[in-house]
Every structure is written in structure tokens, then in C-alpha cells.
Write an enzyme that holds these catalytic residues in place. Structure first.
Site, PDB file in Angstrom:
ATOM      1  N   CYS A  36       0.939  -1.239  -0.116  1.00 42.78           N
ATOM      2  CA  CYS A  36       0.014  -0.041  -0.121  1.00 42.78           C
ATOM      3  C   CYS A  36       0.768   1.285  -0.152  1.00 42.78           C
ATOM      4  O   CYS A  36       1.401   1.625   1.057  1.00 42.78           O
ATOM      5  CB  CYS A  36      -0.995  -0.071   1.090  1.00 42.78           C
ATOM      6  N   LEU A  37       1.064   1.857  -0.998  1.00 42.72           N
ATOM      7  CA  LEU A  37       1.948   2.870  -1.280  1.00 42.72           C
ATOM      8  C   LEU A  37       1.250   3.945  -2.321  1.00 42.72           C
ATOM      9  O   LEU A  37       0.971   3.335  -3.500  1.00 42.72           O
ATOM     10  CB  LEU A  37       3.424   2.579  -1.607  1.00 42.72           C
TER      11      LEU A  37
END
Ligand SMILES: [Zn+2]
Ligand SMILES: [Zn+2]
Ligand SMILES: [Zn+2]
Ligand SMILES: [Zn+2]
Ligand SMILES: [Zn+2]
Ligand SMILES: [Zn+2]
Ligand SMILES: [Zn+2]
Lengths: 167, 434
Positions: free
Chosen positions: A87-88
Site C-alpha cells: 500500500c503505497l
């Protein structure tokens, strides 16, 4: 296979000629859009001295869409789930979240830009290892534990690193 | 940080895709796929395609990208967002005004001047051109570009360099070795680079190698003979690699090679400089003579006949000085002759003048004598008349006693008497005039 865009050739050449310290990315010989990536865990983090394997794939419309990237090595991290997905924000297309409507939330959705490159993305992931962010989680149980008992979570991360991310 | 060109040594071999049969697109030439010869300023690199800008444009935030890259980025953002606004790929600023501004001309010129290899390099074209000229090169000059077959009836294309053959190269032929069929124009490339069967023997070790590998084999053949490094400077030694290494340690000529090479280079540089100077000198000489002509056309006019005279009889004279002396001498004689003639004429003229004046003097004295005699005559006549008048007056005074009457008469008569006197004096005056 269509001819490889010059940009990908150039990025690859530069990755090989001037590698980023602690990161290596080598393309597959049979598919030059597919990279084997190794990231060394940053020092002073629970992932220190671990070597993490990732796979990176450049989709057809790269650099207009972000590279697809996934951890292959098991890792205990609030922003990385069991399947290794990360999750970036810079790994998501700009605005790419179908159910979002209001412009204020739109900007949070994705932060990919065609001016970014493999090198900068890998550096962002390395930084993410050094600074986990349990407030924007992907692995909810890990994030929960991280928030409740950070020391224990970090301890688990260390153990996992020792167990799975052997150099 | 300079952008490494594609020829950087770190390039992994598998990136060098075998493009020999896959022709690069050349109409239009894909400027992004070109190989740039020199390293260029990394500020000229588009952040999206990582090539030097192609038709660059500027966004509101003053970031510059290729026109096509911006369009691609915009269309992707449109597809993903459903909102009519985009962000700059570099600074993420929201771009409200989609109107893109052109960049200063100087940037386009710098980009057009970047030197690139011909896109048909993979087929053999060695040309390196400015990027702005490369399309022209491919369209009009490149020997490896496809042009229509010279045969009227054939609709296929040949390489421009094969046009000289003046015939159709599209008949199908078979490779002698692998029996696969190729058009004549492709046969040679097939045999030298791709054929899986065709073999040749190495001239040195007699090993049978594939034709396409021959070049590579000769480079590393253990039995291949190599000449000494100093071959061009007179060492005749030829041997296989190992022996040659031994020889190189001993050969005095080989040790001199770097020095000789440097000397040769310097010689060449000097020759080039000399040639240049010669050329410059001839230009200067020409301009100097032009200047002389314009400055002194009159001097030239005077010079011209004398020089032509000199040309006609330079033979007898040893030198210009001698010639000038002779010329001087002849001129002096000429002057003497002329002055003699002048004095002769002078004498003649003065003689004539003297004779003439003598004659005139005689005439004058003669005339003077005539005048003198006439004056005497006149005098005599006048005095005779006066005596006559006196005599008349005396007679009148004796005949009338009235003084008044006689005086008026005397006045009237005296007036009538004086007239002829005046006339006489007039005539004498006219005489003297003569
Ligand atoms: Zn671009
Ligand atoms: Zn910008
Ligand atoms: Zn060419
Ligand atoms: Zn033909
Ligand atoms: Zn063959
Ligand atoms: Zn051999
Ligand atoms: Zn020698």
C-alpha cells in the site's frame, strides 16, 4: 513482442550501470518488462540485515501507469499484505479508485506520475520498510497489532525477517 | 549527471535485441528510438520518455515535456479520473489551462543539433547526423533506406545502395547450404549472419565454423596469425598470439610505436595546418592584387606599355636595371635631338624677325621723310596764305573808314577765311596718320 520502448531500455541500463545502494533489479532475459528485485532492509529498522525479494512488472502503458510490484518474501509490515501487495500511494494511478467522487478524496487515491521511475519506486519501498505507517494499512491485523503493541509487532517483524529474509 | 548513451559498456548483452531482420520504423523516424552519439545535458531529457525532448511544449507550471508525452499523460488521467483537470507529472501542480505553450526556439535548435546515429545503422549505415537532419537523410540520401525497385514491373523495394544494379533483386533464390528460399537482396545477409548450416573453414586453424560465426572465431582463434604491432613501421614479424606476446617484449620497433604514431599525427596535423595556410595565403594574394588594381589604375596604365615593351625585348638585357639604363640613355639622346631642333627653329625665327624688322624700319624712315617734306610744303603753303590775308585786310582798312562796320565785316569775312585753314589742318592730320 513489440519493441521495448527506449525509456525502459534506458532505465534498465542505468539500473545496471549505477545501482542504488541496497537495491538490485535485474530484468528477465525472456521478458525485459519483468524484473527480479532485491531490497536490503534499512538499518535501524526491524528489517535490518534482511534481503527481500520482490517481483516488478512494467505494464504495456508504462510509464503512463505505474509498475506492478509485489513482495515475494514473507514480511510482517502494516502496509504489506499476505500476498505481498504494497500500500503505497505512488504505486497507484492518479485518481484511480472507481468509487471515489469528491475531488478532496480524489487526490489521496493515487500518486503515480509518469515522471517517476523504477529507481524512485524502489527507493520509496525501501523507505516504507524504515517507516511503517499503521494509519494507512493494507494488512489490517498487522496494523492493529502495530498500534496496540508496537514493541511486540516490531519483535515479530524481526523474527520474520530472520526466518524468511535470509541473505 | 550525464545521461549515458546506449553504447555504455554496462549494457547487458540481452538488451541488444537482434534487429537485423527487424527494420526500424523510418517514416517518420522515431526520434525517441535514435541512438544519441554524444551525451547530452540531462536537463534536455523529457521526464516521461527519458529521451531528449521531441516537439517540446510547456505547461502552466513551466515544466517542459514532449507534446506526445503530455498528450499521453493527459489522456490517461482523463480515463482514470472523470474530472476535467490534470496534474503536472513533475510537480503535481493542477493544470487548469490545458492550452500548452510552445518553448523558446533556442531549445528546439539545441535539440535539433544533437547528433544521432542513422536509425538504419543496424543495416550498415555509418552516418551520424544532427537530429534535425536525420529524417532528410533517411528520405533522400541513406544508402540503406528502402526505395522502389528499379524494375518497372516490380512493386517491391530495394535498398538505395542496390539501385546501381539497375535490375530487380526480388527473384527468389535458395541458400546453397540450408535450402531455405530468400529474395536475392536478402541472400547475402542471410548467409553472412543467419544461416544455421553454411560453414567455412578458418584460414588459420582449418576448423569448420558456421559462416555467421567466422568473424568472431577469427578474433579468438588460437592459431590465427597476427602481425607485430609495428607492422606499419617496418617489422615483418607475424605469429600466433602467444609467440607474438614474446616478440612484442623484444621488438624495438613495437616499443617505438606510440612515439611514431604521435609523430605521424603531428605531421598530419602540420600538413593540414600548412594546407590551410597555403589556401589562406592564396586568398590574401588575390585580394592584395585586387586592392592594388583599385588603388592605382593610372600607375597600371603607365606600367602596361613599358612592361609590354620590356616583355618584347627582355632578351638582350641581363637585368631590369640594365634595361632601365638603356632606356634612360635612349631618352637622353632623344632629348638632345629635340633640343637641337628647338634651337635651330629658334634661330630661324629670330632671323626672320630681324629681317622683317629691318625692312619695316626702312619703310618707316622712308615714310618719315615723306612726312617731313609734306610738313615743309604745308608750312610754306600756310605762311603764303597768311601773307595773302594780311595783305587783303590792309587793303580793306584803307578802303572804308568806319571801324564798326568794318569790324563786323571783318568778323564775318575772317570766319569764312578760316574754314579752309581748318580743312587743311585736318588733311595734314590725316596725312600724319597715314
Ligand atoms: Zn517525452
Ligand atoms: Zn510542473
Ligand atoms: Zn543512413
Ligand atoms: Zn524488384
Ligand atoms: Zn542458409
Ligand atoms: Zn581458427
Ligand atoms: Zn616486431
Amino acid at each position: 513482442m513489440a519493441a521495448l520502448p527506449k525509456r525502459i531500455v534506458k532505465e534498465t541500463e542505468r539500473l545496471m550501470a549505477e545501482p542504488v545502494p541496497g537495491i538490485s533489479a535485474v530484468p528477465h532475459e525472456d521478458n525485459l518488462r519483468y524484473f527480479d528485485v532485491m531490497i536490503h532492509g534499512p538499518s535501524q529498522s526491524p528489517y535490518e540485515s534482511g534481503v527481500f525479494k520482490l517481483e516488478l512488472f512494467l505494464p504495456d502503458d508504462y510509464p503512463m501507469t505505474p509498475p506492478k510490484i509485489r513482495f515475494l518474501t514473507k514480511i510482517y509490515h502494516p502496509n504489506i499484505d499476505k500476498l505481498g501487495r504494497i500500500c503505497l500511494d505512488v504505486l497507484k494511478s492518479t485518481f484511480h479508485t472507481p468509487f471515489l467522487q469528491t475531488p478532496t478524496r480524489l487526490t489521496r487515491a493515487g500518486n503515480w506520475s509518469p515522471a517517476l521511475q523504477i529507481r524512485t519506486i524502489l527507493l520509496s519501498i525501501q523507505a516504507l520498510l524504515g517507516a511503517p505507517n499503521p494509519d494507512d494499512p493494507l494488512a489490517n491485523d498487522v496494523a492493529q497489532r502495530w498500534k496496540e503493541d508496537e514493541q511486540a509487532a516490531i519483535q515479530t517483524a524481526r523474527e520474520w525477517t530472520r526466518q524468511y529474509a535470509k541473505a | 549527471m550525464a545521461t549515458p548513451t546506449s553504447s555504455s559498456p554496462g549494457r547487458p548483452s540481452f538488451l541488444q535485441a537482434d534487429a537485423t531482420l527487424q527494420r526500424p520504423q523510418v517514416n517518420p523516424v522515431d526520434l525517441r528510438a535514435l541512438e544519441y552519439v554524444d551525451s547530452y545535458d540531462h536537463n534536455l531529457m523529457c521526464a516521461i520518455c527519458h529521451s531528449p525532448f521531441v516537439y517540446p511544449v510547456r505547461l502552466e507550471c513551466e515544466h517542459v515535456f514532449c507534446q506526445r508525452c503530455v498528450n499521453d499523460a493527459m489522456s490517461h488521467q482523463d480515463r482514470d479520473s472523470r474530472v476535467y483537470s490534470i496534474t503536472c507529472p513533475s510537480c503535481r501542480r493542477r493544470i487548469e489551462n490545458r492550452a500548452i505553450t510552445p518553448v523558446p526556439k533556442i531549445l528546439s535548435h539545441i535539440l535539433d543539433d544533437l547528433r544521432v546515429k542513422c536509425p538504419l545503422e543496424c543495416l550498415g549505415c555509418p552516418e551520424v547526423k544532427a537530429r534535425g537532419d536525420i529524417q532528410d537523410h533517411v528520405n533522400k540520401y541513406c544508402a540503406y533506406a528502402e526505395v522502389k525497385c528499379p524494375s518497372e514491373s516490380c512493386l517491391l523495394t530495394v535498398l538505395r545502395k542496390d539501385l546501381d544494379e539497375q535490375r530487380c533483386l526480388h527473384s527468389v533464390m535458395k541458400c546453397e547450404d540450408c535450402e531455405s528460399s530468400f529474395m536475392e537482396r536478402d541472400l547475402e545477409i542471410h548467409r553472412s549472419r543467419h544461416c544455421e548450416v553454411g560453414k567455412a573453414s578458418c584460414p588459420d586453424c582449418n576448423a569448420q565454423v558456421l559462416l555467421r560465426d567466422l568473424e568472431g572465431h577469427i578474433e579468438c582463434c588460437p592459431d590465427a596469425n597476427f602481425p607485430c604491432n609495428a607492422a606499419e613501421y617496418g617489422c615483418d614479424f607475424v605469429a600466433i598470439r602467444e609467440t607474438l606476446d614474446e616478440h612484442l617484449k623484444m621488438c624495438p620497433l613495437a616499443k617505438l610505436v606510440p612515439f611514431l604514431r604521435m609523430q605521424n599525427e603531428r605531421l598530419e596535423a602540420h600538413e593540414a595546418a600548412l594546407k590551410h595556410l597555403r589556401h589562406k595565403n592564396s586568398i590574401l594574394e588575390t585580394s592584395l592584387s585586387t586592392i592594388q588594381e583599385t588603388l592605382s589604375p593610372s600607375a597600371n596604365l603607365i606600367d602596361a606599355p613599358s612592361s609590354s615593351a620590356a616583355d618584347s625585348d627582355t632578351g638582350p638585357f641581363d637585368s631590369t636595371a640594365h634595361h632601365l639604363l638603356c632606356l634612360h640613355e635612349s631618352l637622353r639622346e632623344e632629348v638632345n635631338r629635340v633640343s637641337a631642333a628647338v634651337s635651330e627653329v629658334d634661330a630661324k625665327a629670330s632671323m626672320m624677325v630681324m629681317n622683317e624688322s629691318l625692312r619695316i624700319k626702312e619703310d618707316l624712315s622712308h615714310a618719315n621723310a615723306v612726312i617731313g617734306s609734306m610738313r615743309m610744303q604745308l608750312h610754306w603753303l600756310m605762311s603764303a596764305r597768311l601773307q595773302n590775308q594780311q595783305r587783303v585786310a590792309i587793303v580793306r582798312a584803307q578802303s572804308s573808314g568806319d571801324g564798326l562796320g568794318s569790324s563786323t565785316d571783318a568778323g564775318g569775312s575772317s570766319g569764312s577765311v578760316e574754314l579752309p585753314v581748318r580743312r587743311l589742318s585736318d588733311s595734314t592730320r590725316q596725312d600724319t596718320k597715314l
